[in-house]
Design an enzyme around this catalytic site. Structure first.
Site, mmCIF file in Angstrom:
data_model
loop_
_atom_site.group_PDB
_atom_site.id
_atom_site.type_symbol
_atom_site.label_atom_id
_atom_site.label_comp_id
_atom_site.label_asym_id
_atom_site.label_seq_id
_atom_site.Cartn_x
_atom_site.Cartn_y
_atom_site.Cartn_z
ATOM 1 N N CYS A 82 -44.622 10.509 38.749
ATOM 2 C CA CYS A 82 -44.984 11.364 37.613
ATOM 3 C C CYS A 82 -46.008 10.677 36.705
ATOM 4 O O CYS A 82 -47.152 10.540 37.099
ATOM 5 C CB CYS A 82 -43.711 11.803 36.882
ATOM 6 S SG CYS A 82 -43.970 13.309 35.932
ATOM 7 N N HIS A 176 -39.587 13.007 40.604
ATOM 8 C CA HIS A 176 -38.761 11.833 40.265
ATOM 9 C C HIS A 176 -37.589 11.668 41.237
ATOM 10 O O HIS A 176 -36.490 12.125 40.939
ATOM 11 C CB HIS A 176 -38.132 12.026 38.876
ATOM 12 C CG HIS A 176 -39.087 12.067 37.748
ATOM 13 N ND1 HIS A 176 -39.413 10.956 37.003
ATOM 14 C CD2 HIS A 176 -39.771 13.088 37.200
ATOM 15 C CE1 HIS A 176 -40.253 11.291 36.054
ATOM 16 N NE2 HIS A 176 -40.490 12.577 36.148
ATOM 17 N N GLU A 178 -35.922 9.101 41.651
ATOM 18 C CA GLU A 178 -34.958 8.167 41.029
ATOM 19 C C GLU A 178 -33.890 8.919 40.231
ATOM 20 O O GLU A 178 -32.869 8.335 39.865
ATOM 21 C CB GLU A 178 -35.682 7.133 40.144
ATOM 22 C CG GLU A 178 -36.210 7.634 38.805
ATOM 23 C CD GLU A 178 -37.509 8.439 38.914
ATOM 24 O OE1 GLU A 178 -37.954 8.720 40.042
ATOM 25 O OE2 GLU A 178 -38.056 8.787 37.847
HETATM 26 N N1 LIG Z 1 -42.020 13.109 33.611
HETATM 27 C C1 LIG Z 1 -43.190 12.562 33.380
HETATM 28 O O1 LIG Z 1 -43.438 11.394 33.736
HETATM 29 C C2 LIG Z 1 -44.157 13.368 32.588
HETATM 30 C C3 LIG Z 1 -45.574 12.868 32.643
HETATM 31 C C4 LIG Z 1 -46.353 13.330 31.438
HETATM 32 N N2 LIG Z 1 -46.639 14.734 31.486
HETATM 33 C C5 LIG Z 1 -47.648 12.536 31.311
HETATM 34 O O2 LIG Z 1 -48.701 13.078 31.205
HETATM 35 O O3 LIG Z 1 -47.604 11.356 31.305
#
Ligand SMILES: NC(=O)CC[C@H](N)C(=O)O
Length: 197
Positions: A82, A176, A178
């Site tokens: 992410c 994710h 994890e």
């Molecule tokens: N769950 C996440 O890691 C969100 C990422 C977040 N939208 C970002 O731009 O960093």
């Protein structure tokens, strides 16, 4: 590599503890990494989910951005989830002003592409290289990959968008793993670390 791979989790911000647990389940020795000396002591590194703009600012502030770039460029296995995927992108489509990345994957990512926090969702995602059926992907303000260069392998798509990629030593997922009890993606990453060692 003989023995247990030592895998760090960048611990400036984000869901560090969940990655430490997942890595330990995947057979690695897992350590939080905050400083350049700690980075020097690991065989591979996870960049967790969280907020990519905050993480990149903290990395610069803590003197970690250059050491991170140098280790990734030198071939250290790295896995970004992410916000961590955003940190590995060579280019962000919609960066906040001054937002820097570690780089490592020849791709362009779009931040928050799957919508806002309250549009978070879970979906079964088939990931090439992860045997045993789809993984449960948790998408939280997740990015997607807009485009990839020739050297990038697309490992998974969801809703017609690329959500998992690999280029050489670098792995990234929009979602994710994890946050689920299923640690097969961390297992794939631990194998990448063993292969390099
Ligand atoms: N769950 C996440 O890691 C969100 C990422 C977040 N939208 C970002 O731009 O960093």
């Amino acid at each position: 590599m003989t023995g247990t791979p030592v895998i760090g989790v960048l611990a400036l911000q984000g869901d560090v503890r969940e990655h430490l647990t997942a890595l330990a389940s995947a057979g690695a020795e897992a350590r939080a990494v905050r400083r350049p000396e700690e980075l020097a002591g690991v065989d591979g590194l996870v960049l967790p989910g969280g907020e990519s703009t905050t993480m990149s600012k903290l990395a610069v502030l803590f003197g970690m951005m250059e050491p991170l770039r140098a280790r990734v460029a030198a071939g250290m296995p790295v896995y970004g989830t992410c916000a961590g995927m955003i940190l590995l992108a060579d280019r962000i489509l919609d960066p906040r002003s001054g937002q820097e990345t570690v780089k490592g994957i020849d791709m362009i990512v779009r931040r928050n592409a799957f919508g806002r926090q309250n549009e978070s969702f879970e979906a079964a995602v088939d990931v090439t290289s992860v045997p045993g059926g789809p993984v449960e992907g948790v998408f939280i303000r997740a990015p997607w990959v807009e485009s990839v260069g020739a050297g990038v392998e697309v490992l998974a798509e969801h809703g017609g968008h690329v959500v998992a990629v690999r280029q050489d030593n670098a792995l990234a997922t929009s979602f994710h793993p994890e946050l689920t009890g299923d640690h097969r993606v961390h297992g794939l990453f631990a194998d990448m670390v063993r292969a390099v060692g």
